[in-house]
Write an enzyme that holds these catalytic residues in place. Sequence first.
Site, PDB file in Angstrom:
ATOM      1  N   GLU A 210      -3.269  32.416   2.781  1.00 28.02           N
ATOM      2  CA  GLU A 210      -2.037  31.638   2.598  1.00 28.02           C
ATOM      3  C   GLU A 210      -2.359  30.182   2.239  1.00 28.02           C
ATOM      4  O   GLU A 210      -3.401  29.678   2.629  1.00 28.02           O
ATOM      5  CB  GLU A 210      -1.167  31.700   3.866  1.00 28.02           C
ATOM      6  CG  GLU A 210      -1.778  31.050   5.096  1.00 28.02           C
ATOM      7  CD  GLU A 210      -0.896  31.203   6.337  1.00 28.02           C
ATOM      8  OE1 GLU A 210      -0.530  32.318   6.700  1.00 28.02           O
ATOM      9  OE2 GLU A 210      -0.623  30.139   6.938  1.00 28.02           O
TER      10      GLU A 210
ATOM     11  N   ARG B 203      -2.031  35.617  12.624  1.00 28.92           N
ATOM     12  CA  ARG B 203      -2.761  34.842  11.622  1.00 28.92           C
ATOM     13  C   ARG B 203      -2.993  35.739  10.423  1.00 28.92           C
ATOM     14  O   ARG B 203      -3.102  36.956  10.558  1.00 28.92           O
ATOM     15  CB  ARG B 203      -4.136  34.410  12.153  1.00 28.92           C
ATOM     16  CG  ARG B 203      -4.152  33.072  12.872  1.00 28.92           C
ATOM     17  CD  ARG B 203      -3.918  31.907  11.921  1.00 28.92           C
ATOM     18  NE  ARG B 203      -3.968  30.622  12.596  1.00 28.92           N
ATOM     19  CZ  ARG B 203      -2.923  30.009  13.161  1.00 28.92           C
ATOM     20  NH1 ARG B 203      -1.733  30.552  13.147  1.00 28.92           N
ATOM     21  NH2 ARG B 203      -3.067  28.828  13.737  1.00 28.92           N
TER      22      ARG B 203
ATOM     23  N   HIS C 254       5.006  30.985   7.306  1.00 24.55           N
ATOM     24  CA  HIS C 254       4.317  30.456   8.491  1.00 24.55           C
ATOM     25  C   HIS C 254       5.194  29.439   9.246  1.00 24.55           C
ATOM     26  O   HIS C 254       4.828  28.272   9.370  1.00 24.55           O
ATOM     27  CB  HIS C 254       2.972  29.824   8.095  1.00 24.55           C
ATOM     28  CG  HIS C 254       1.998  29.733   9.242  1.00 24.55           C
ATOM     29  ND1 HIS C 254       0.645  29.835   9.090  1.00 24.55           N
ATOM     30  CD2 HIS C 254       2.191  29.542  10.572  1.00 24.55           C
ATOM     31  CE1 HIS C 254       0.040  29.703  10.257  1.00 24.55           C
ATOM     32  NE2 HIS C 254       0.980  29.526  11.187  1.00 24.55           N
TER      33      HIS C 254
HETATM   34  C1  DGY Z   1      -0.050  27.550  15.485  1.00 27.73           C
HETATM   35  O1  DGY Z   1       0.288  26.665  16.269  1.00 27.73           O
HETATM   36  O2  DGY Z   1      -1.147  28.103  15.542  1.00 27.73           O
HETATM   37  C2  DGY Z   1       0.935  27.915  14.425  1.00 27.73           C
HETATM   38  O3  DGY Z   1       0.562  29.094  13.784  1.00 27.73           O
HETATM   39  C3  DGY Z   1       1.063  26.778  13.438  1.00 27.73           C
HETATM   40  O4  DGY Z   1      -0.136  26.645  12.756  1.00 27.73           O
END
Ligand code: DGY
Length: 327
Positions: free
Chosen positions: A269, A240, A287
């Site tokens: 982001e 993240r 992402h």
């Molecule tokens: C998740 O599933 O957490 C991915 O990062 C997509 O947001």
Amino acid sequence: MTKPKILIARAVFPEIIAKLAQHFEVETNQADVVWTAAELTAKLQGKVGAFVTSSDPLNAAVIAACPELKICASMAVGYNNFDVPAMTAAGILATNAPDVLTETTADFGFALLMATARRVSESEAYLRAGLWTKWSYDMFAGADIHGATLGIIGMGRIGQGIAKRGAHGFGMKVVYHNRSRLDAATETQCKARYVSKEELLRTADHIVLVVPYSKEAHHTIGAAELAQMKPSACLVNIARGGIVDDAALALALREKRIAAAGLDVYEGEPQVHPDLLTVSTVVLTPHIASASIPTRMAMANLAADNLIGYLLHKKAVTPLNVPVNIA
Ligand code: DGY
């Protein structure tokens, strides 16, 4: 009989809308507008269910302003956009989408690691710019993957998937650090050795971050950690934004204190720290770690199943909390 009303907060596969529309009156957002918290709150009025993604802010203020809401179902595994305690207290079920994305995301972690270590993006940009005129012995020479030491920080399902790929597919030595140590059988399956964070930073050739975001995990990798890594190391973040101090990373890359980085997630982001955009030794992706079509479909189906299961039968597939009964 009138159907319960739900909101699908972002664009999604038409099949998912059709599935939900069998049971609910559905308001969609196929224009894929990214709503602010205030806009989301307005859209949620009168809705008992919300189908959301990891970028929709389900914070305490939104929760407090949506008294009819019973469930927020995210099609993501990470749920740092949810204020789960506020939802629990407000009698709202929170669900996420674990498991269905594990292998696809582990594949991508590996793809990003390989692209980073072997300088795939940098060399492609060079070729496209028309700069390739001759073969040279050291042109875009990078680091090896096979036989190298892979350090994984965050050894949940996705971390384990990456460890297996590294150990069994590429003959890597795998070390990991996690809040809690894995059981012996899982360590054996992953061929992974538990080490302290300090040892991992010092000894790994490549480091992959797969920790969920929390306040405690903020800047797991900052200037101090980057200083402990090998100058030849590659760092990959598929966890993240906020797990890495992006400004400190850009500086370390610029000063060649580590060799390269691969990033799929960013602090703030979709904004990307401007210094990262000017460093050639970082591979940047938007992402997309879980973005294979079958997996995104499975994630969306799981969120839809959670809505249907809970609103129709009081039984969700992947609940994150036990809401306080305020009925
Ligand atoms: C998740 O599933 O957490 C991915 O990062 C997509 O947001």
